[in-house]
Design a protein around this motif. Structure first.
Motif, PDB file in Angstrom:
ATOM      1  N   THR A   1      -6.138   5.282  -4.461  1.00  0.00           N
ATOM      2  CA  THR A   1      -4.707   5.601  -4.444  1.00  0.00           C
ATOM      3  C   THR A   1      -4.507   7.116  -4.416  1.00  0.00           C
ATOM      4  OG1 THR A   1      -4.135   3.599  -5.683  1.00  0.00           O
ATOM      5  CG2 THR A   1      -2.528   5.395  -5.705  1.00  0.00           C
TER       6      THR A   1
ATOM      7  N   HIS B   1      -6.542   3.250   6.219  1.00  0.00           N
ATOM      8  CA  HIS B   1      -7.494   2.444   5.462  1.00  0.00           C
ATOM      9  C   HIS B   1      -8.917   2.604   6.015  1.00  0.00           C
ATOM     10  CE1 HIS B   1      -4.371   0.636   3.111  1.00  0.00           C
ATOM     11  NE2 HIS B   1      -3.744   0.197   4.176  1.00  0.00           N
TER      12      HIS B   1
ATOM     13  N   THR C   1      -3.898  -3.720  -4.895  1.00  0.00           N
ATOM     14  CA  THR C   1      -2.600  -3.537  -4.261  1.00  0.00           C
ATOM     15  C   THR C   1      -1.673  -2.796  -5.220  1.00  0.00           C
ATOM     16  OG1 THR C   1      -0.663  -4.706  -3.382  1.00  0.00           O
ATOM     17  CG2 THR C   1      -1.935  -5.836  -5.080  1.00  0.00           C
TER      18      THR C   1
ATOM     19  N   GLU D   1       0.170   6.155  -2.062  1.00  0.00           N
ATOM     20  CA  GLU D   1      -0.392   5.500  -0.885  1.00  0.00           C
ATOM     21  C   GLU D   1      -1.784   4.995  -1.232  1.00  0.00           C
ATOM     22  OE1 GLU D   1      -0.496   8.193   2.367  1.00  0.00           O
ATOM     23  OE2 GLU D   1       1.654   8.062   2.778  1.00  0.00           O
ATOM     24  N   LEU D   2      -2.085   3.787  -0.796  1.00  0.00           N
ATOM     25  CA  LEU D   2      -3.391   3.186  -1.060  1.00  0.00           C
ATOM     26  C   LEU D   2      -4.230   3.183   0.204  1.00  0.00           C
ATOM     27  CD1 LEU D   2      -5.407   1.568  -2.785  1.00  0.00           C
ATOM     28  CD2 LEU D   2      -4.146  -0.494  -2.162  1.00  0.00           C
ATOM     29  N   LYS D   3      -5.455   3.687   0.074  1.00  0.00           N
ATOM     30  CA  LYS D   3      -6.425   3.584   1.159  1.00  0.00           C
ATOM     31  C   LYS D   3      -7.528   2.644   0.693  1.00  0.00           C
ATOM     32  CE  LYS D   3      -5.698   8.234   3.071  1.00  0.00           C
ATOM     33  NZ  LYS D   3      -6.346   9.507   3.444  1.00  0.00           N
ATOM     34  N   VAL D   4      -7.701   1.542   1.400  1.00  0.00           N
ATOM     35  CA  VAL D   4      -8.656   0.523   0.991  1.00  0.00           C
ATOM     36  C   VAL D   4     -10.068   1.087   0.948  1.00  0.00           C
ATOM     37  CG1 VAL D   4      -9.765  -1.607   1.746  1.00  0.00           C
ATOM     38  CG2 VAL D   4      -7.293  -1.443   1.754  1.00  0.00           C
TER      39      VAL D   4
ATOM     40  N   ASP E   1       0.822  -1.219   0.000  1.00  0.00           N
ATOM     41  CA  ASP E   1       0.000   0.000   0.000  1.00  0.00           C
ATOM     42  C   ASP E   1       0.854   1.266   0.000  1.00  0.00           C
ATOM     43  OD1 ASP E   1       1.045  -0.162   2.525  1.00  0.00           O
ATOM     44  OD2 ASP E   1      -0.858   0.035   3.589  1.00  0.00           O
ATOM     45  N   TYR E   2       2.169   1.120  -0.264  1.00  0.00           N
ATOM     46  CA  TYR E   2       3.051   2.292  -0.272  1.00  0.00           C
ATOM     47  C   TYR E   2       4.200   2.028  -1.236  1.00  0.00           C
ATOM     48  CZ  TYR E   2       6.355   5.849   1.435  1.00  0.00           C
ATOM     49  OH  TYR E   2       7.243   6.901   1.519  1.00  0.00           O
TER      50      TYR E   2
END
Length: 330
Positions: free
Chosen positions: A97, A237, A58, A158-161, A8-9
């Protein structure tokens, strides 16, 4: 964590293409000794573009891509022929993202929709050919513009679900077990803290072919907002969930206190999380009889809908689904 396929990064250097130079050229044909300038323009340098893709969950495919380089534009040619544009680089990313400038931390863009395209690093413009500079007093310009340089910057993704419901609770509260029972997801389950080290998503089937998505967030401990335990790495998240299902085991010393600690950690991280709808599920209720459940209900936190459940015994799970669906569609 090294073997996990949930990333996620990522951080990489993004460099767009340089614009092609304009052409200095003059028309020369038989019987046309003074045809004048006909130099074409240079092509634009390639962009670096982000595109939303709902099939991805992802950033794993970008983990080892440390440098993203777009192609340069081609120079112009005689006969007013423009140079070819540099080939763009398109990075497919999951929805949720966020792209940031790695040096300043400033947010550049957030990808939230399928097919959404945003130019992350624009390519340099192509230079003008000498045909653009002819005037009545200067009919044979011997100059053209050079192409603009491309841009280079370090980018953090950065990913936030994105999920309908986020499961919030201390380690070993039964979040992964609930997810595995209510959906087809197969998270790692164990009788020790921090079994879940990455968020897991599961689609929960409901009546009439309806469904909603649940995210199992790695366990929070007191002080997580200050970096303890797994720290704040996964708290972000929770920001992407429509509502939060707090989970506290029935054998907790004080269910209300545990709920308040969880709420406090979320508030310290981001006060806006208090605006989300909340529910409380008291887990492992198969250890209780109906009389004890009735008695313990009086000691639960006020102002938040609560339900006693057991994932192992499938106790009250259908009722939990009904409550969650009703809350989501309120």
């Amino acid at each position: 964590m090294a073997s996990s396929n949930f990333i996620d990064y990522v951080k990489f250097c993004s460099r767009s293409g340089k614009g092609g130079a304009g052409s200095v050229h003059f028309r020369r044909e038989k019987h046309v000794p003074k045809g004048g300038p006909d130099g074409g323009n240079g092509g634009r340098g390639g962009h670096v573009i982000l595109r939303g893709n709902r099939q991805l969950w992802t950033l794993l495919h970008l983990r080892y891509k440390k440098h993203v380089l777009a192609d340069d534009g081609n120079p112009g040619e005689g006969g007013n022929r423009s140079g070819l544009e540099g080939k763009d680089v398109i990075l497919e990313v999951p929805l949720g993202t966020i792209a940031k400038d790695a040096e300043t931390g400033e947010k550049i863009v957030e990808i939230l929709e399928e097919g959404q395209e945003v130019i992350l690093t624009p390519g340099g413009r192509g230079g003008l050919g000498n045909d653009n500079f002819k005037t009545a007093t200067n009919q044979i310009p011997y100059y053209a513009q050079p192409g603009e340089d491309g841009q280079e910057q370090w980018i953090v993704l950065e990913l936030k679900v994105l999920a309908d419901i986020g499961l919030v609770g201390f380690p070993n509260a039964g979040k992964s077990t609930l997810l595995s029972v209510m959906s087809a997801a197969k998270p790692e389950i164990g009788d020790y803290p921090f079994t879940t080290l990455v968020p897991n998503l599961g689609v929960v089937g409901y009546r009439d072919n309806k469904s909603f998505v649940i995210a199992d967030i790695p366990g929070i401990i007191e002080g997580a907002s200050e970096g303890k335990g797994l720290g704040i790495r996964f708290l972000r998240h929770i920001e992407r969930n429509s509502m939060l299902l707090f989970m506290v085991p029935v054998d907790s010393d004080n269910i209300q206190k545990d709920y308040e600690i969880l709420l406090q950690e979320l508030t310290k991280y981001n006060p806006e999380l208090l605006d989300k709808q909340r529910m409380l599920a008291v887990t492992k209720a198969d250890m209780l009889d109906e009389d004890l459940i009735t008695e313990m209900t009086k000691e639960l936190p006020q102002g938040v809908p609560a339900i006693f459940i057991s994932s192992v015994a499938h106790y009250n799970l259908d009722k939990l689904k009904d409550m969650l669906w009703e809350k989501l569609n309120a």
